[in-house]
Enzyme design. Sequence first.
Site, PDB file in Angstrom:
ATOM      1  N   THR A 115      -8.780  -3.602  -0.488  1.00 16.35           N
ATOM      2  CA  THR A 115      -9.303  -4.940  -0.736  1.00 16.35           C
ATOM      3  C   THR A 115     -10.258  -5.365   0.363  1.00 16.35           C
ATOM      4  O   THR A 115     -11.355  -5.848   0.099  1.00 16.35           O
ATOM      5  CB  THR A 115      -8.129  -5.939  -0.857  1.00 16.35           C
ATOM      6  OG1 THR A 115      -7.337  -5.531  -1.957  1.00 16.35           O
ATOM      7  CG2 THR A 115      -8.608  -7.360  -1.087  1.00 16.35           C
ATOM      8  N   ASP A 133       0.810  -1.226   0.000  1.00 16.29           N
ATOM      9  CA  ASP A 133       0.000   0.000   0.000  1.00 16.29           C
ATOM     10  C   ASP A 133       0.840   1.271   0.000  1.00 16.29           C
ATOM     11  O   ASP A 133       0.445   2.294   0.548  1.00 16.29           O
ATOM     12  CB  ASP A 133      -0.965   0.019   1.208  1.00 16.29           C
ATOM     13  CG  ASP A 133      -1.870  -1.195   1.212  1.00 16.29           C
ATOM     14  OD1 ASP A 133      -2.264  -1.627   0.118  1.00 16.29           O
ATOM     15  OD2 ASP A 133      -2.168  -1.715   2.297  1.00 16.29           O
ATOM     16  N   LYS A 159       1.869   1.894  -5.172  1.00 15.38           N
ATOM     17  CA  LYS A 159       2.417   1.265  -6.387  1.00 15.38           C
ATOM     18  C   LYS A 159       1.512   1.504  -7.585  1.00 15.38           C
ATOM     19  O   LYS A 159       1.983   1.729  -8.698  1.00 15.38           O
ATOM     20  CB  LYS A 159       2.590  -0.255  -6.168  1.00 15.38           C
ATOM     21  CG  LYS A 159       3.552  -0.595  -5.057  1.00 15.38           C
ATOM     22  CD  LYS A 159       3.612  -2.084  -4.810  1.00 15.38           C
ATOM     23  CE  LYS A 159       2.359  -2.675  -4.236  1.00 15.38           C
ATOM     24  NZ  LYS A 159       2.039  -2.233  -2.869  1.00 15.38           N
ATOM     25  N   LYS A 215      -0.491   4.010  -8.277  1.00 18.16           N
ATOM     26  CA  LYS A 215      -0.328   5.354  -8.836  1.00 18.16           C
ATOM     27  C   LYS A 215       0.980   5.446  -9.616  1.00 18.16           C
ATOM     28  O   LYS A 215       1.025   5.980 -10.725  1.00 18.16           O
ATOM     29  CB  LYS A 215      -0.345   6.403  -7.730  1.00 18.16           C
ATOM     30  CG  LYS A 215       0.034   7.765  -8.273  1.00 18.16           C
ATOM     31  CD  LYS A 215       0.313   8.830  -7.256  1.00 18.16           C
ATOM     32  CE  LYS A 215       1.230   9.866  -7.896  1.00 18.16           C
ATOM     33  NZ  LYS A 215       1.325  11.097  -7.160  1.00 18.16           N
ATOM     34  N   GLY A 243      -4.559  -4.385  -3.658  1.00 14.60           N
ATOM     35  CA  GLY A 243      -5.564  -3.349  -3.886  1.00 14.60           C
ATOM     36  C   GLY A 243      -4.799  -2.118  -4.303  1.00 14.60           C
ATOM     37  O   GLY A 243      -4.092  -1.525  -3.496  1.00 14.60           O
ATOM     38  N   HIS A 244      -4.860  -1.781  -5.573  1.00 13.66           N
ATOM     39  CA  HIS A 244      -4.097  -0.653  -6.103  1.00 13.66           C
ATOM     40  C   HIS A 244      -5.066   0.437  -6.540  1.00 13.66           C
ATOM     41  O   HIS A 244      -5.890   0.222  -7.431  1.00 13.66           O
ATOM     42  CB  HIS A 244      -3.227  -1.100  -7.288  1.00 13.66           C
ATOM     43  CG  HIS A 244      -2.217  -2.149  -6.913  1.00 13.66           C
ATOM     44  ND1 HIS A 244      -1.469  -2.823  -7.839  1.00 13.66           N
ATOM     45  CD2 HIS A 244      -1.821  -2.618  -5.712  1.00 13.66           C
ATOM     46  CE1 HIS A 244      -0.666  -3.673  -7.216  1.00 13.66           C
ATOM     47  NE2 HIS A 244      -0.869  -3.568  -5.932  1.00 13.66           N
ATOM     48  N   THR A 245      -4.956   1.594  -5.916  1.00 10.07           N
ATOM     49  CA  THR A 245      -5.844   2.697  -6.262  1.00 10.07           C
ATOM     50  C   THR A 245      -5.169   3.600  -7.270  1.00 10.07           C
ATOM     51  O   THR A 245      -4.026   3.997  -7.072  1.00 10.07           O
ATOM     52  CB  THR A 245      -6.159   3.545  -5.009  1.00 10.07           C
ATOM     53  OG1 THR A 245      -6.483   2.650  -3.969  1.00 10.07           O
ATOM     54  CG2 THR A 245      -7.304   4.509  -5.257  1.00 10.07           C
ATOM     55  N   THR A 285      -6.026 -11.746   3.567  1.00  5.93           N
ATOM     56  CA  THR A 285      -7.137 -11.068   2.906  1.00  5.93           C
ATOM     57  C   THR A 285      -8.287 -12.052   2.628  1.00  5.93           C
ATOM     58  O   THR A 285      -9.322 -11.647   2.113  1.00  5.93           O
ATOM     59  CB  THR A 285      -6.672 -10.458   1.569  1.00  5.93           C
ATOM     60  OG1 THR A 285      -6.151 -11.521   0.756  1.00  5.93           O
ATOM     61  CG2 THR A 285      -5.592  -9.413   1.790  1.00  5.93           C
ATOM     62  N   GLN A 302       1.828  -6.256  -3.078  1.00  9.02           N
ATOM     63  CA  GLN A 302       2.314  -6.338  -1.704  1.00  9.02           C
ATOM     64  C   GLN A 302       3.621  -5.539  -1.521  1.00  9.02           C
ATOM     65  O   GLN A 302       3.746  -4.499  -2.139  1.00  9.02           O
ATOM     66  CB  GLN A 302       2.489  -7.806  -1.267  1.00  9.02           C
ATOM     67  CG  GLN A 302       1.176  -8.576  -1.150  1.00  9.02           C
ATOM     68  CD  GLN A 302       0.580  -8.970  -2.474  1.00  9.02           C
ATOM     69  OE1 GLN A 302       1.234  -9.591  -3.295  1.00  9.02           O
ATOM     70  NE2 GLN A 302      -0.673  -8.631  -2.704  1.00  9.02           N
ATOM     71  N   GLY A 310     -11.081  -3.378   3.265  1.00 12.78           N
ATOM     72  CA  GLY A 310     -11.740  -2.298   4.017  1.00 12.78           C
ATOM     73  C   GLY A 310     -11.235  -2.184   5.449  1.00 12.78           C
ATOM     74  O   GLY A 310     -11.785  -1.425   6.247  1.00 12.78           O
TER      75      GLY A 310
HETATM   76  P1  GDP Z   1      -0.733   0.205  -3.589  1.00 10.80           P
HETATM   77  O1  GDP Z   1      -1.383  -1.026  -3.058  1.00 10.80           O
HETATM   78  O2  GDP Z   1       0.734   0.245  -3.316  1.00 10.80           O
HETATM   79  O3  GDP Z   1      -1.061   0.482  -5.022  1.00 10.80           O
HETATM   80  O4  GDP Z   1      -1.343   1.415  -2.732  1.00 10.80           O
HETATM   81  P2  GDP Z   1      -2.902   1.631  -2.361  1.00 10.80           P
HETATM   82  O5  GDP Z   1      -3.620   2.071  -3.577  1.00 10.80           O
HETATM   83  O6  GDP Z   1      -3.429   0.454  -1.616  1.00 10.80           O
HETATM   84  O7  GDP Z   1      -2.766   2.793  -1.281  1.00 10.80           O
HETATM   85  C1  GDP Z   1      -2.167   4.001  -1.594  1.00 10.80           C
HETATM   86  C2  GDP Z   1      -3.214   5.128  -1.443  1.00 10.80           C
HETATM   87  O8  GDP Z   1      -2.553   6.372  -1.434  1.00 10.80           O
HETATM   88  C3  GDP Z   1      -4.194   5.207  -2.599  1.00 10.80           C
HETATM   89  O9  GDP Z   1      -5.427   5.637  -2.088  1.00 10.80           O
HETATM   90  C4  GDP Z   1      -3.598   6.256  -3.535  1.00 10.80           C
HETATM   91  O10 GDP Z   1      -4.572   6.933  -4.309  1.00 10.80           O
HETATM   92  C5  GDP Z   1      -2.979   7.178  -2.520  1.00 10.80           C
HETATM   93  N1  GDP Z   1      -1.759   7.880  -2.972  1.00 10.80           N
HETATM   94  C6  GDP Z   1      -0.738   7.426  -3.747  1.00 10.80           C
HETATM   95  N2  GDP Z   1       0.245   8.346  -3.808  1.00 10.80           N
HETATM   96  C7  GDP Z   1      -0.153   9.400  -3.050  1.00 10.80           C
HETATM   97  C8  GDP Z   1       0.445  10.637  -2.684  1.00 10.80           C
HETATM   98  O11 GDP Z   1       1.569  10.977  -3.062  1.00 10.80           O
HETATM   99  N3  GDP Z   1      -0.295  11.456  -1.848  1.00 10.80           N
HETATM  100  C9  GDP Z   1      -1.528  11.116  -1.376  1.00 10.80           C
HETATM  101  N4  GDP Z   1      -2.161  11.948  -0.568  1.00 10.80           N
HETATM  102  N5  GDP Z   1      -2.107   9.946  -1.707  1.00 10.80           N
HETATM  103  C10 GDP Z   1      -1.429   9.102  -2.512  1.00 10.80           C
HETATM  104  P1  IMO Z   2      -1.018  -4.270  -2.112  1.00 13.52           P
HETATM  105  O1  IMO Z   2      -0.585  -4.839  -3.422  1.00 13.52           O
HETATM  106  C1  IMO Z   2      -1.066  -4.693   2.230  1.00 13.52           C
HETATM  107  C2  IMO Z   2      -1.192  -8.790   3.797  1.00 13.52           C
HETATM  108  C3  IMO Z   2      -2.449  -9.239   4.514  1.00 13.52           C
HETATM  109  C4  IMO Z   2      -1.852 -10.226   5.518  1.00 13.52           C
HETATM  110  C5  IMO Z   2      -0.737 -10.883   4.709  1.00 13.52           C
HETATM  111  C6  IMO Z   2      -1.108 -12.227   4.095  1.00 13.52           C
HETATM  112  O2  IMO Z   2      -2.298  -3.510  -2.154  1.00 13.52           O
HETATM  113  O3  IMO Z   2       0.100  -3.530  -1.449  1.00 13.52           O
HETATM  114  P2  IMO Z   2      -2.601 -12.910   1.996  1.00 13.52           P
HETATM  115  O4  IMO Z   2      -4.064 -12.698   1.711  1.00 13.52           O
HETATM  116  O5  IMO Z   2      -1.695 -12.310   0.971  1.00 13.52           O
HETATM  117  O6  IMO Z   2      -2.283 -14.342   2.288  1.00 13.52           O
HETATM  118  O7  IMO Z   2      -2.342 -12.114   3.388  1.00 13.52           O
HETATM  119  O8  IMO Z   2      -0.394  -9.960   3.679  1.00 13.52           O
HETATM  120  N1  IMO Z   2      -1.409  -8.266   2.431  1.00 13.52           N
HETATM  121  C7  IMO Z   2      -1.329  -6.967   2.111  1.00 13.52           C
HETATM  122  N2  IMO Z   2      -1.113  -5.881   2.883  1.00 13.52           N
HETATM  123  N3  IMO Z   2      -1.193  -4.555   0.895  1.00 13.52           N
HETATM  124  C8  IMO Z   2      -1.379  -5.649   0.107  1.00 13.52           C
HETATM  125  O9  IMO Z   2      -1.374  -5.583  -1.244  1.00 13.52           O
HETATM  126  C9  IMO Z   2      -1.491  -6.917   0.704  1.00 13.52           C
HETATM  127  N4  IMO Z   2      -1.692  -8.172   0.242  1.00 13.52           N
HETATM  128  C10 IMO Z   2      -1.625  -8.978   1.305  1.00 13.52           C
HETATM  129  O10 IMO Z   2      -3.083  -8.158   5.150  1.00 13.52           O
HETATM  130  O11 IMO Z   2      -1.254  -9.523   6.580  1.00 13.52           O
HETATM  131 MG    MG Z   3      -2.907  -1.617  -1.785  1.00 13.89          MG
END
Ligand code: GDP
Ligand code: IMO
Ligand code: MG
Length: 427
Positions: A299, A13, A16, A18, A40-42, A128, A223, A301
Amino acid sequence: MPALVLLGAQWGDEGKGKATDLLGGSVDYVVRYQGGNNAGHTVVVGDQKYALHLLPSGILSPGCTPVIGNGVVVDPAVLLSELSGLADRGVDTSKLLISGNAHLITPYHTTLDKVSERFLGKRKIGTTGRGIGPAYADKINRVGIRVQDLFDESILRQKVEAALDNKNQVLAKLYNRRAIAVDQVVEELLGYADPLSGYVADTTLLLNNAIDQGQVVLFEGGQGTLLDVDHGTYPFVTSSNPTAGGACTGTGVGPTKISRVIGILKAYTTRVGAGPFPTELLDEDGEKLRTIGGERGVTTGRDRRCGWFDAVIARYATRVNGLTDFFLTKLDVLTGWERIPVCVAYEIDGKRVEELPYSQTDFHHAKPIYETLPGWSEDITKAKTFDELPKNAQKYVQALEEMSGAPISAIGVGPGRDETIQINSFL
Ligand code: GDP
Ligand code: IMO
Ligand code: MG
């Protein structure tokens, strides 16, 4: 020729999605190499927000071919629903390619993930619940079902029988659940053959050819480094290799072809699920990071655990991934703190430790040693260059760069594509 890996430097999270989307416009292929719909990639494009789980974030860039590599575990029901959800929003998904060697997540993997977590009770990982661990376990046990098996009914049936033989005993006798019928699983899986057939390809051949011809390939990790099954905080990890080496095994592209490895690094730290987290904040500051940073899982919540930046982890990510660059994200979230603590080392049993301890016991006992940096209060979300950042924000970035062992080549100051300060080009 440029083949880049983009991966999470912390516990996932980091932003990645973005970062990948930002590069998507300049690359030919974006390839997922591990994980599955646990990700979960936003991605925010203009006023549109997309939540991607299994599809590579490059799917939102029209010129780019998205690829699901052999190292990914694919839940076909989730894949089809994600594809139709995007198609409904006018996104062209027709270019997607899927490796025939990728393994499938079936309903029995999801069931097993949930019941085994329940069985672990207090010791649960906090997965998850998407069937990731059981699907990878079957792959390693050589009883997995692959995408290519969907196209040969007789082989598919034999493989499902082999997989369920043992699992039905476990489900019934250990977990007190009903056995799963082979016919039912085979019928469901055969239903995916037609809708998926047009996407399946020899992605290894294709990607190697593309790189040899000078096309740009971006490998997108799910991850993060500390969730890696080999290099993370085992057993509180996922069941794949998000670290850079996973890009090679998960796609069939050799390490000599990879030119750059970019670690996505949040300006503070978050983690979802159980496991050690030395800089975790259980106070008002933690709550403030969660609220301002919008730190809630895409993913599941679930609220993300939040804490200060940890340079020991960043250095470790540089080492185990061979990072060439960092992309520092969410710097804007830190606006408004008078002083910002940064963990520079740990204290373990009275001793100062500069590197991540390899022993799980030591890591569980690690206490952060903080240095405190002055904060800033000016809005930074409109900054386009490093010089436009307030002096203290510049100093924060420079301090992190010195502690982390690789140059910070881009800085995120907001969720949108254009809310980025690019310092060095990635291409
Ligand atoms: P990922 O799993 O690595 O793709 O990250 P997630 O999407 O789960 O979580 C990152 C969150 O931060 C998302 O809601 C993005 O829209 C947000 N985000 C990414 N880069 C930035 C940033 O530079 N500033 C802010 N405020 N939000 C960001
Ligand atoms: P992104 O790609 C954050 C965590 C779960 C749990 C552990 C094992 O959005 O960064 P799993 O379902 O993979 O067997 O769960 O890994 N986990 C994540 N935490 N971001 C993720 O993906 C994750 N994918 C799995 O919360 O601790
Ligand atoms: Mg994520």
